[in-house]
Structure formats: C-alpha cells, structure tokens
Scaffold this motif. Structure first.
Motif, mmCIF file in Angstrom:
data_model
loop_
_atom_site.group_PDB
_atom_site.id
_atom_site.type_symbol
_atom_site.label_atom_id
_atom_site.label_comp_id
_atom_site.label_asym_id
_atom_site.label_seq_id
_atom_site.Cartn_x
_atom_site.Cartn_y
_atom_site.Cartn_z
ATOM 1 N N GLY A 6 0.812 -1.220 0.000
ATOM 2 C CA GLY A 6 0.000 0.000 0.000
ATOM 3 C C GLY A 6 0.843 1.267 0.000
ATOM 4 N N THR A 7 0.150 2.379 0.087
ATOM 5 C CA THR A 7 0.807 3.689 0.086
ATOM 6 C C THR A 7 1.656 3.886 1.334
ATOM 7 N N TYR B 125 3.547 8.283 -7.123
ATOM 8 C CA TYR B 125 4.398 7.377 -6.354
ATOM 9 C C TYR B 125 4.054 5.942 -6.704
ATOM 10 N N ALA C 67 3.152 2.345 -4.874
ATOM 11 C CA ALA C 67 2.799 1.719 -3.583
ATOM 12 C C ALA C 67 3.589 0.423 -3.411
ATOM 13 N N VAL D 261 2.129 -5.124 -2.056
ATOM 14 C CA VAL D 261 1.462 -4.788 -3.316
ATOM 15 C C VAL D 261 0.637 -3.506 -3.189
ATOM 16 N N ASN D 262 0.343 -2.930 -4.331
ATOM 17 C CA ASN D 262 -0.677 -1.899 -4.399
ATOM 18 C C ASN D 262 -1.999 -2.643 -4.180
ATOM 19 N N SER D 263 -2.800 -2.219 -3.227
ATOM 20 C CA SER D 263 -3.949 -3.069 -2.859
ATOM 21 C C SER D 263 -5.012 -3.142 -3.945
ATOM 22 N N ARG D 264 -4.895 -2.299 -4.978
ATOM 23 C CA ARG D 264 -5.848 -2.485 -6.090
ATOM 24 C C ARG D 264 -5.581 -3.827 -6.780
ATOM 25 N N GLY E 196 -2.830 -1.344 1.905
ATOM 26 C CA GLY E 196 -3.274 -0.293 0.990
ATOM 27 C C GLY E 196 -4.715 0.076 1.280
ATOM 28 N N THR E 197 -5.060 1.332 1.021
ATOM 29 C CA THR E 197 -6.411 1.767 1.383
ATOM 30 C C THR E 197 -7.449 1.480 0.288
ATOM 31 N N ASP E 198 -7.011 1.234 -0.947
ATOM 32 C CA ASP E 198 -7.984 1.051 -2.041
ATOM 33 C C ASP E 198 -8.958 -0.086 -1.755
ATOM 34 N N ALA F 113 -2.149 4.398 4.815
ATOM 35 C CA ALA F 113 -1.798 5.814 4.711
ATOM 36 C C ALA F 113 -2.282 6.341 3.377
ATOM 37 N N MET F 114 -2.438 7.644 3.310
ATOM 38 C CA MET F 114 -2.851 8.282 2.057
ATOM 39 C C MET F 114 -1.658 8.936 1.365
ATOM 40 N N LYS G 266 -12.974 3.186 1.699
ATOM 41 C CA LYS G 266 -12.393 4.421 1.150
ATOM 42 C C LYS G 266 -13.480 5.189 0.407
HETATM 43 N N1 ASP Z 1 -3.328 2.439 -4.263
HETATM 44 C C1 ASP Z 1 -2.896 2.399 -2.883
HETATM 45 C C2 ASP Z 1 -3.201 1.022 -2.340
HETATM 46 O O1 ASP Z 1 -4.331 0.737 -2.085
HETATM 47 C C3 ASP Z 1 -3.604 3.429 -2.111
HETATM 48 C C4 ASP Z 1 -3.287 3.475 -0.647
HETATM 49 O O2 ASP Z 1 -2.701 2.613 -0.049
HETATM 50 O O3 ASP Z 1 -3.692 4.500 -0.044
HETATM 51 O O4 ASP Z 1 -2.307 0.222 -2.182
#
Ligand code: ASP
Length: 358
Positions: free
Chosen positions: A21-22, A37, A39, A69-72, A103-105, A134-135, A183
C-alpha cells in the motif's frame, strides 16, 4: 517473509503484518509530486523501525511481510495468506495483538474478510487486530503512515478492558470496526474512515463501544477461509442508464458463481436485465442486490418483489457484498460436504443482518 532478528518470537510481542500500500510507497520526487508514487516499495521491517523508538515502553514488535502490493491488485490468494496468518497469530500465546499495514484502495474488502473469518476468534482470545494504512507515501513531507502505525500499535497493545478483542482499523487518529471501513474519498487523509462510525483512538466513546459489543454478540461463529484456488468467482455488475442485457448474457457461458448487482436507488436494476438474470439463476448463479448510491440499506422485496433466491445486501456495499457472497458460497459448500443442508443464503444472512453501529 522477514522476521525482526532482534526479538525472539517466544517473548510477548505485537505482530505486524505488511501487505503493502501507500504506507509502504515511495515517490521519486516527494517534495514536488508526493501523489505520484509507487505503492508497496518499503518493507514492513523498515516501517516498524521508523516508529520503534516511540512505541509504548515494554511493547516488543515482530514484523512479517505477507505481501507488498498496491492493494488495487489484491488477490484471493493474498486474503487466504493473511487470514491464515492472523488466525495463527491469534492462537499464539506470545502474540499480544496484531497490526496490519495495508493499501487503502481495497482495505474495505480485507476489513470485512477478517471480521467474518477471524472476528469471533479475536474476541474470544481477547486480542485486537488493527488494520491501518496511509494516504501519503512513506517519503512524502507530512507522511501519515508513521502516526497511523503508531496509533495502531498503541491500540493493539493497550489493556483489553478499554475495548474488547476484535478486528478494528485506525486512520487519522480514529478507530472503527474494520468491517465499517471503506475508502470514500480519493485523497483526504481520513478517506477510509469518512463514513465509518468511529471513536477517537485515545478516548473510546461509550456509545460506539456498545455498538461494537452488539455486533460481536450477533457474530456467533467465524466462517472458514477459502483455500487458495478455492475462492468462488463472483463479479460486481453495475446497473446504469442504457444498461444492456449483454452485460449479463456475456457471463452465462463462463464458470462465474455469483453476481453482486450494484443497482440504482433501492438496489433496482435495468428492466433489460430481468430476463437474462432469470436465466442466470436457473443456471445456479447466486444473486445479491445492493445499491450503488454509497449509503443506506438494500432491503428485501423493495421496491419490487425479489426473484426467489435473490438476496438483498442489507447494509453491505458492493465490494463487501462480493466478499460476503464468496465466503457464504464457500461456507455452504463446506457445510454440505459435512452433511449439513445449509445454503449460501443462510450464511450470507448472518453477515448482512449484523447490527449497524451509528
Ligand atoms: N493504491 C494504494 C493502495 O491501495 C492506495 C493506498 O494505499 O492508499 O495500495
């Protein structure tokens, strides 16, 4: 998998799982373009090392990377690995609590998944599992990751009578049940918690706490974690002006097992979907109706009568309803194998009918 070499895993500790994540992101030009950036670049060991000197005295930390990973891009396999690791940690007498950097996604999906598969265990073991993220990437000026991680570590390690064992989340100084996290803003620092009933991490609000207890009282049994490769295939389909029957018929020759319909208003869908959805149900595809409005509940038989077998999602959003349907289909399969005649609707109802915290 990396373990902090300084702490023996037999001493009482907080276990920090890294998912990416971020919070683990890096921006090439953090001063000028902090939102450009990548992630999932920094290891969880390094994130923990940043806050190690300020964690409450006597709290020992062990970190373990599950993914970065990027959570998407989160997969079913990632959820299986995380769920099994959390379950093991909750049963380990040396682990006082668990923190997960994520990640927040798609933290919304992970929050519900952990509640449904590990919520009862966390409660009975009197341990808190805290999701955070985090954002802003880790090297941005004013990065929010370290303070979120610190809040999560403090909350995971404070005495249990302040708040029972369970699956929670922390962002921007506030905590909520992880199943309430979603989110709802692209950039705000409290994006995943904007609409969540929450409490200040430092001072638990009694009405929120009684809501938590009501949810926990209603959640009587965790559902099994699907093994990697055994997750039922469920898609989210959004109804909209100009929706076409092909959106449904396209899938009828695939092995998809369920649809979550993100409908308009009360969770209704375009009339052009009625006939193909009837065909889908005859084929045995599970159907859940939810609303794309972003708030409010989807109730059975409102505004029209539901087709038999189609289930309204209650307060579950489409991403949560998808996880709930996957877990319910898997639980029904396991129950049937064990000779219990339970349906996915039986398990889905347990999740969708949980009380809402207000
Ligand atoms: N794209 C990032 C994720 O979900 C966003 C985040 O972590 O805020 O990994």
């Amino acid at each position: 998998m990396s373990l902090n070499p300084n702490i023996s895993e037999n001493t009482s500790h907080i276990l920090v799982f890294g998912m990416g994540g971020t919070i683990a992101g890096l921006a090439p030009n953090p001063e000028t373009s902090p939102l450009q950036y990548e992630a999932g670049q920094v290891g969880v060991d390094a994130l923990v090392a940043q806050v190690q000197s300020v964690v409450p005295k006597g709290v020992k930390l062990v970190s373990r990377q599950i993914a970065n990973v990027n959570s998407r891009n989160l997969t079913d396999a990632h959820l299986t690995s995380l769920g099994l690791a959390v379950g093991q940690a909750l049963l380990d007498s040396a682990v006082r609590g668990v923190v997960i950097t994520h990640g927040t996604d798609t933290i919304e999906e992970t929050g519900l998944f952990l509640q449904i598969t590990c919520g009862k265990l966390a409660q009975t073991q009197s341990k808190r599992v805290i999701l955070t993220g985090a954002m802003l990437p880790s090297n941005a000026p004013g990065a929010d990751g370290p303070s979120n991680l610190l809040d999560a570590l403090r909350w995971a390690s404070t005495p249990i009578d302040n708040c029972p064992g369970g699956i929670y989340a922390v962002m921007d100084g506030r905590g909520c049940m992880a199943m309430d996290l979603a989110k709802r803003h692209a950039t705000a620092l409290n994006a995943p918690l904007q609409n969540a009933p929450s409490s200040s991490v430092g001072l638990i609000n009694p009405s929120w706490l009684s809501g938590v207890k009501a949810v926990q009282a209603a959640w009587s049994e965790d559902l099994p974690i699907p093994q990697e490769g055994e997750w039922p295939w469920v898609e989210i389909l959004t109804s909209h002006a100009g929706a076409r029957p092909e959106t449904i018929t396209h899938w009828l020759s695939s092995s998809v097992q369920g649809f979550v319909l993100a409908g308009s208003g009360h969770g209704g869908f375009h009339d052009d979907w009625i006939e193909p959805l009837d065909r889908a149900m005859v084929q045995g595809i599970a159907l859940v109706r939810t609303t794309r409005t972003g708030a409010g509940s989807t109730l059975p038989n409102i505004p029209e009568l539901d087709a038999p077998g189609c289930r309204a999602s209650g307060s579950l959003t489409a991403p949560r309803a998808r996880i709930a349907l996957q877990l319910a289909l898997n639980a029904a399969k396991q129950a049937n194998k064990a000779g219990k005649p339970l349906t996915w609707q039986d398990f889905f109802a347990r999740i969708a009918d949980l009380p809402e915290i207000r």
